[in-house]
Design a protein around this motif. Structure first.
Motif, PDB file in Angstrom:
ATOM      1  N   ARG A 196      20.649  17.815   8.683  1.00  0.00           N
ATOM      2  CA  ARG A 196      20.242  18.138   9.947  1.00  0.00           C
ATOM      3  C   ARG A 196      19.532  16.757  10.604  1.00  0.00           C
ATOM      4  O   ARG A 196      18.638  16.297   9.845  1.00  0.00           O
ATOM      5  N   ARG A 197      20.208  16.394  11.804  1.00  0.00           N
ATOM      6  CA  ARG A 197      19.423  15.179  12.157  1.00  0.00           C
ATOM      7  C   ARG A 197      18.335  16.044  13.348  1.00  0.00           C
ATOM      8  O   ARG A 197      18.456  17.117  13.766  1.00  0.00           O
ATOM      9  N   SER A 198      17.330  15.071  13.689  1.00  0.00           N
ATOM     10  CA  SER A 198      16.285  15.349  14.589  1.00  0.00           C
ATOM     11  C   SER A 198      16.989  15.620  15.813  1.00  0.00           C
ATOM     12  O   SER A 198      18.001  15.241  16.198  1.00  0.00           O
ATOM     13  N   PHE A 199      16.083  16.467  16.761  1.00  0.00           N
ATOM     14  CA  PHE A 199      16.663  16.605  17.936  1.00  0.00           C
ATOM     15  C   PHE A 199      15.417  16.910  19.094  1.00  0.00           C
ATOM     16  O   PHE A 199      14.442  16.871  18.628  1.00  0.00           O
ATOM     17  N   ASP A 200      15.829  17.072  20.420  1.00  0.00           N
ATOM     18  CA  ASP A 200      15.201  17.425  21.405  1.00  0.00           C
ATOM     19  C   ASP A 200      15.492  19.034  21.766  1.00  0.00           C
ATOM     20  O   ASP A 200      16.601  19.068  22.057  1.00  0.00           O
TER      21      ASP A 200
END
Length: 326
Positions: free
Chosen positions: A311-315
């Motif tokens: 999972r990539r980081s996100f806003d």
């Protein structure tokens, strides 16, 4: 309209062709289909052999554009596939049961990446199938990269034959320190009570033993030791070896107030892993991966023996739900 005409193979920009097979496979509704949740679930049930064939050939199947709106709809869609549920016992990620067999995906903070892993590869009893569902699209970022495990094995064996031979001979040992309750600030923050679904230490010891895990009680928690367990497995359905481990995830991501990631995973004989090779493996994983950008209503089905995910980081906002199957 016949059920076999409701699903149309389509494409997304992120797809890769691997030996002539698209990864992931993507299905959307026929333009002339008038689907509601009931007819979608019925079509899934009747078309299961076709869906299984796509999953077996690709390793991942994305269903996009179908009338699945929320957790209850997703629960019904998963049930239509007919797989047995796998209770979430022994996993590291903090999760919340939402409805039926549906859980939140890893609830670690949005600024944290979750490294590549096969789901629950660090315990002997793991799911063979994973469903993910996008209930709320990410504000930005938050992609789920996926990668074919046999490609990682093949590249690692060519580049680091001695390292891979040692992995095959000794396997891996995973060590993790758990608190009593969950720590939502940590990607591995699941406490021992929710990990083993009990508040009774003796029951926890019994359930841990069933998973091949030994427990060492500490003043404010417990140290869990799993293994040695295999790091390389044979995918018997496809006849090739897979990179079935949580080595990179543990070494680069199992870090919080209780855990030092360098100590989280070792060779099965207790020897430390070489940092340079771990980071080269991470590079290979990234290079071979396809990052799925989520759309509301997406269902992503992964063969957990064929595919690693991350999972990539996100806003925020972002709400991805999950369901694990035997």
């Amino acid at each position: 309209m016949a059920h076999d005409e409701l699903f149309v193979e389509t494409s997304i920009p992120e797809q890769k062709a691997v030996n002539g097979v698209l990864f992931p496979a993507v299905l959307s509704p026929s333009p002339t289909a008038d689907l509601d949740l009931g007819s979608f679930a019925a079509a899934v049930a009747s078309q299961r052999p076709r869906l299984e064939l796509l999953l077996r050939s690709s390793g991942a199947l994305l269903l996009r554009g179908f009338p699945v709106q929320d957790a209850t709809d997703f629960d019904r869609a998963v049930a239509a596939f007919g797989y047995d549920e796998l209770p979430y016992v022994g996993g590291a990620a903090p999760r919340t049961n939402v409805v039926g067999r549906v859980f939140t995906a890893n609830e670690s903070p949005p600024d944290q990446k979750i490294p590549f892993h096969h789901e629950m590869a660090q315990v002997p009893e793991f799911p063979t199938k994973l469903f993910f569902f996008c209930e709320v699209e990410p504000g930005s970022g938050g992609e789920t990269p996926i990668v074919l495990s046999h490609l990682v094995y093949e590249r690692m064996k060519v580049k680091f034959p001695e390292f891979v031979a040692r992995l095959e001979e000794y396997g891996l040992i995973y060590t993790r320190v758990l608190g009593e309750g969950d720590d939502p600030s940590s990607p591995i923050g699941r406490g021992w009570q929710s990990t083993f679904l009990t508040k009774d230490r003796s029951v926890a010891v019994e359930r841990a033993a069933h998973l091949g895990v030994t427990l060492e009680w500490l003043e404010d928690g417990v140290k869990t030791v799993t293994g040695p367990i295999p790091a390389i497995r044979l995918d018997q359905t496809r006849g090739w070896k897979i990179w079935f481990n949580s080595m990179v995830a543990a070494y680069t991501g199992w870090e919080d107030a209780r855990n030092d990631p360098v100590k989280a995973v070792t060779f099965g004989d207790g020897a430390p892993l070489p940092a340079d090779i771990i980071h080269e493996c991470l590079y290979i994983l990234e290079e071979e991966s396809v990052a799925i950008s989520w759309k509301k209503g997406d269902i992503l089905l992964l063969d957990n023996l064929a595919v690693l995910h991350s999972r990539r980081s996100f806003d925020p906002p972002r709400r991805i739900l999950a369901s694990l199957c035997k």
